[in-house]
Enzyme design. Structure first.
Site, PDB file in Angstrom:
ATOM      1  N   VAL B  17       0.840  -1.204   0.000  1.00 28.71           N
ATOM      2  CA  VAL B  17       0.000   0.000   0.000  1.00 28.71           C
ATOM      3  C   VAL B  17       0.872   1.251   0.000  1.00 28.71           C
ATOM      4  O   VAL B  17       0.667   2.181  -0.787  1.00 28.71           O
ATOM      5  CB  VAL B  17      -0.956   0.004   1.216  1.00 28.71           C
ATOM      6  CG1 VAL B  17      -1.829   1.265   1.200  1.00 28.71           C
ATOM      7  CG2 VAL B  17      -1.827  -1.241   1.236  1.00 28.71           C
ATOM      8  N   VAL B  36      -6.451  20.039  -3.095  1.00 26.07           N
ATOM      9  CA  VAL B  36      -6.148  20.400  -1.714  1.00 26.07           C
ATOM     10  C   VAL B  36      -6.075  21.922  -1.548  1.00 26.07           C
ATOM     11  O   VAL B  36      -6.480  22.468  -0.524  1.00 26.07           O
ATOM     12  CB  VAL B  36      -4.804  19.767  -1.282  1.00 26.07           C
ATOM     13  CG1 VAL B  36      -4.321  20.347   0.040  1.00 26.07           C
ATOM     14  CG2 VAL B  36      -4.946  18.251  -1.202  1.00 26.07           C
ATOM     15  N   LYS B 106      -5.691  -1.657  10.747  1.00 26.77           N
ATOM     16  CA  LYS B 106      -6.905  -2.141  11.413  1.00 26.77           C
ATOM     17  C   LYS B 106      -6.612  -2.702  12.793  1.00 26.77           C
ATOM     18  O   LYS B 106      -7.395  -2.528  13.724  1.00 26.77           O
ATOM     19  CB  LYS B 106      -7.620  -3.171  10.558  1.00 26.77           C
ATOM     20  CG  LYS B 106      -6.757  -4.370  10.216  1.00 26.77           C
ATOM     21  CD  LYS B 106      -7.475  -5.399   9.388  1.00 26.77           C
ATOM     22  CE  LYS B 106      -6.574  -6.595   9.168  1.00 26.77           C
ATOM     23  NZ  LYS B 106      -5.605  -6.405   8.070  1.00 26.77           N
ATOM     24  N   VAL B 133     -10.881  -0.566   7.113  1.00 26.03           N
ATOM     25  CA  VAL B 133     -11.981  -1.506   6.933  1.00 26.03           C
ATOM     26  C   VAL B 133     -12.358  -1.533   5.456  1.00 26.03           C
ATOM     27  O   VAL B 133     -12.611  -0.494   4.849  1.00 26.03           O
ATOM     28  CB  VAL B 133     -13.222  -1.107   7.758  1.00 26.03           C
ATOM     29  CG1 VAL B 133     -14.360  -2.097   7.510  1.00 26.03           C
ATOM     30  CG2 VAL B 133     -12.890  -1.051   9.239  1.00 26.03           C
ATOM     31  N   ILE B 137     -13.150   0.562  -0.269  1.00 32.19           N
ATOM     32  CA  ILE B 137     -14.562   0.951  -0.186  1.00 32.19           C
ATOM     33  C   ILE B 137     -14.746   2.096   0.794  1.00 32.19           C
ATOM     34  O   ILE B 137     -14.359   1.990   1.949  1.00 32.19           O
ATOM     35  CB  ILE B 137     -15.438  -0.231   0.279  1.00 32.19           C
ATOM     36  CG1 ILE B 137     -15.185  -1.461  -0.585  1.00 32.19           C
ATOM     37  CG2 ILE B 137     -16.902   0.153   0.264  1.00 32.19           C
ATOM     38  CD1 ILE B 137     -15.881  -2.713  -0.066  1.00 32.19           C
ATOM     39  N   ASP B 202      -9.275 -11.452  11.652  1.00 30.15           N
ATOM     40  CA  ASP B 202      -9.230 -10.232  10.851  1.00 30.15           C
ATOM     41  C   ASP B 202     -10.613  -9.590  10.778  1.00 30.15           C
ATOM     42  O   ASP B 202     -10.775  -8.384  10.980  1.00 30.15           O
ATOM     43  CB  ASP B 202      -8.716 -10.579   9.439  1.00 30.15           C
ATOM     44  CG  ASP B 202      -8.809  -9.409   8.485  1.00 30.15           C
ATOM     45  OD1 ASP B 202      -7.943  -8.525   8.567  1.00 30.15           O
ATOM     46  OD2 ASP B 202      -9.745  -9.365   7.677  1.00 30.15           O
ATOM     47  N   LYS B 206     -12.316  -5.814  12.219  1.00 29.00           N
ATOM     48  CA  LYS B 206     -13.134  -4.883  11.439  1.00 29.00           C
ATOM     49  C   LYS B 206     -14.517  -4.722  12.065  1.00 29.00           C
ATOM     50  O   LYS B 206     -15.095  -3.631  12.029  1.00 29.00           O
ATOM     51  CB  LYS B 206     -13.198  -5.367   9.997  1.00 29.00           C
ATOM     52  CG  LYS B 206     -11.820  -5.205   9.322  1.00 29.00           C
ATOM     53  CD  LYS B 206     -11.636  -6.109   8.133  1.00 29.00           C
ATOM     54  CE  LYS B 206     -10.298  -5.889   7.455  1.00 29.00           C
ATOM     55  NZ  LYS B 206     -10.049  -6.900   6.408  1.00 29.00           N
ATOM     56  N   GLY B 308      -5.537  -5.148  -1.575  1.00 28.77           N
ATOM     57  CA  GLY B 308      -4.764  -4.788  -2.759  1.00 28.77           C
ATOM     58  C   GLY B 308      -4.049  -3.479  -2.523  1.00 28.77           C
ATOM     59  O   GLY B 308      -4.616  -2.541  -1.957  1.00 28.77           O
TER      60      GLY B 308
END
Lengths: 435, 435
Positions: B17, B36, B106, B133, B137, B202, B206, B308
């Site tokens: 990431v 910004v 998380k 989480v 999304i 996991d 969440k 991902g």
């Protein structure tokens, strides 16, 4: 709470959404105060007639017919009158007076969004309209804020519940178009003038708003290519089902590169085939959903109720809490999209796929002739299915699914098929979307 | 642009990431600046080893092993190291120094979310963790902001992509549990220690975060009732299919009223049956989705990539743009959830439905005996299906679907069935959710 003064909320309009917003502000005072950091005081509700019947019983002393007076003393104005005027003028007056504005008015935002956003930005006020697209579904804020660091490439929305209800009934219960429309009308799903729904005008307004936000570009509603669902037949629904697909009325906003290399934006509304495995295919009844494709995030979908008084009120209240918080904590509102001002490209420049159903002569050489027509237009077939109905002597039916090509080339291909000697009728032309 | 000074962004961690976040900050400098109102300057990337191989080629001079030093000069700290320490200490140092913090961690937020939120609130800084989480999304912001004027009643999440991939393969391709797990492992879907995924640890982290945000209540991760998918068999998947359902590992956060009238919160993770018509049933492969039920908004669903590198980076960048904007426009960050501090109720107080599969003696009176056991526990059957396998002389199979009842009563019913003379084996117990 910090002892911040009460915030005056002016409500304009008291229809099915307005009445629910008023009720929730009155009933959830303590909770809203905890979230805002100040109490929300419902200063008044502007209506056209003081005697009209309301969905919810509300204190009579809140009602006034003097919207202008009400707006002047407000910290936040919630506009739920609908229509362009007097909503536009009242919102401009509210913004000039330093109030934040929350609206659910899709017609107004589609027609005058940039003007209102500019007016808000000039005074550092907040203009929000989460409820204007897809009712209760949080879509405006995710597009504007959560995806602010990403590149949105395409938005596919089922944003008109009435037409989705009609198409879903035809698909799931085998209703004819007429029957499905009658049931939708009886259930109150259709506007008084159903043309707004079934001819895609409502969806086109939402496509305008989605395209403007996703691509930071002003997209006038009359630049949206628009086709409704009135031509959709039971036979097409059945053929879609046989092909493992479903027909949905889609509002599409997309980044497009034109043949000459121009980077631009397309906004369009039409019924299209969607693969049954696609998340949008599972959007049943009057529900809405917005499917977003972004460079980094990949595929996202936002699903929920696209209409309904109390459902839409949820989105209005979210905006109201956010605007009220801004009063308490200070700082200007989040400005509207920076204008990237991409050109709006004609639908002909879009790349899509077609599914074409043809009646053809059942004789040697027909397939070769049709393949030739496709090739002449640079279109290639992904699938061809031929069937010979028992009762149709000398005639066969062809279903051609194309690979992706320019809309203009696909449309020209269909024209050429229609003119061809071997084709007796073109019975269905639908686009395939979602891949 | 207004000539606002450059904002210094410190990146902690450069895994899949982090490398994408660094790349996007460097590549999209102009666009991010436009959104910004100031340029984002990547001040440095703190890593454990300067020589490690990265997913993306990045300027070597950005790397440092001195995270503490990097944090001190930053306007926004993006923490993507994972794990509790040193992430927690570095974030507290960043907040104390007045920086905003964005994290995708998380484990840290599940364990120390309230402590970090308090630290941020005290200095008026912003702590955001959209990526913690469901990856790409947008779910945290919609829950916190879009639904701020609504009452969330239940959240059902498919929040672990690996287990969804495994269950989806078993359902759609008929894989055995072992085969599906092997494929998931080969594709890199599973953590080095697959227990974190398949035993629901996991998902439980969440669930903690979702419950905390939805209900403004601190929910420790060890208060989450947790069951994994390791017991799920092909037979159960097939039986679900026959019943028009699908098995999904759900993280559930719910408002619950206990038998004694106490209003509280339940957070739990278990595999459950979902009707195939439910939007969550259409969440295939490694995708995630969060289904939200709210009093006003009704049903909402948020769908997309749950993991991902580049997908998660999208959510991180959304938070980063939002935090950076706050620096430019002023005002404190949006505070964490006001603590409603509802009690956390044990899973026994939850109301759910069971599907129980039994092997029973194939003789008169068996059904009556079983009906009696259900009635003794105040549980009623919604459906009973009996079949007599050809090869099982003297034995029949029963599938009982119950109406909604207290989990404690349902569990006691299953215990009593197990002890009953007429039952030779209880072969499957699953909850039905989503109705």
């Amino acid at each position: 709470m910090n002892g911040y003064r009460d915030l005056r909320v002016a409500l304009l309009g008291c229809g099915s959404v307005g009445a629910q917003v008023a009720r929730l502000i009155l009933e959830q005072g303590d909770e809203l105060a905890a979230r805002v950091g100040a109490r929300l005081q419902l200063a008044g509700i502007a209506v056209r007639s003081l005697d009209a019947k309301r969905d919810v019983e509300l204190p009579q002393e809140l009602f006034t017919t003097d919207a202008e007076q009400l707006v002047l003393g407000a910290d936040v104005v919630v506009e739920l009158m609908g229509g362009v005027e007097p909503a536009r003028t009242l919102i401009l007056q509210a913004l000039e007076a330093g109030a934040d504005v929350v609206t659910a008015n899709k017609a107004l935002i589609a027609a005058h969004g940039p003007e209102l956003a500019d007016a808000a930005e000039q005074v550092g006020a907040q203009l929000s309209y989460e409820a204007a697209v897809a009712g209760a579904i949080p879509i405006i804020r995710p597009l504007r804020e959560s995806l602010a660091g990403d590149h949105i490439t395409r938005v596919l929305g089922i944003v008109n519940g009435s037409t989705n209800y009609i198409l879903d009934r035809m698909d799931r219960f085998g209703d004819s178009a007429e029957d499905a429309m009658r049931v939708a009308s009886e259930l109150g799903y259709l506007e008084a003038d159903p043309t707004l729904d079934v001819e895609g005008y409502d969806a086109a307004q939402k496509a305008t708003i989605l395209a403007s936000i996703a691509f930071h570009t002003e997209v006038p509603v009359d630049a949206v290519h628009r086709e409704g669902i009135t031509g959709i037949t039971s036979e097409q629904i059945q053929a879609a089902r046989n092909a493992g697909a479903v027909i949905k009325l889609l509002a599409i906003a997309e980044r497009v590169t034109a043949t000459d290399g121009t980077q631009g934006v397309s906004a369009r509304v039409y019924p299209a085939l969607i693969d049954r495995d696609h998340p949008l295919a599972a959007v049943h009844g009057g529900k809405n959903a917005v499917f977003v494709e972004a460079e980094a995030a990949g595929e996202l979908m936002f699903y929920g109720a696209g209409a309904g008084g109390v459902e839409t009120a949820s989105a209005v209240l979210g905006d109201l809490v956010s605007a009220a918080r801004r009063h308490v904590v200070g700082g200007p509102g989040i400005p509207g999209s920076a204008h990237a001002d991409l050109p709006i490209l004609p639908v002909g420049e879009v790349r899509t796929r077609y599914q074409v159903m043809l009646d053809v002569r059942d004789e040697p050489g027909v397939l070769a002739a049709i393949a030739g027509i496709l090739a002449d237009h640079g279109v290639s077939a992904a699938s061809v299915e031929q069937s010979v109905p028992e009762d149709a002597a000398g005639t066969a039916t062809l279903v051609i699914g194309t690979h992706t090509a320019r809309e203009a080339d696909l449309a020209a291909t269909v024209d050429a098929l229609r003119d061809s000697d071997v084709v007796t009728a073109v019975t269905s032309v639908l686009r395939l979307e979602g891949n």
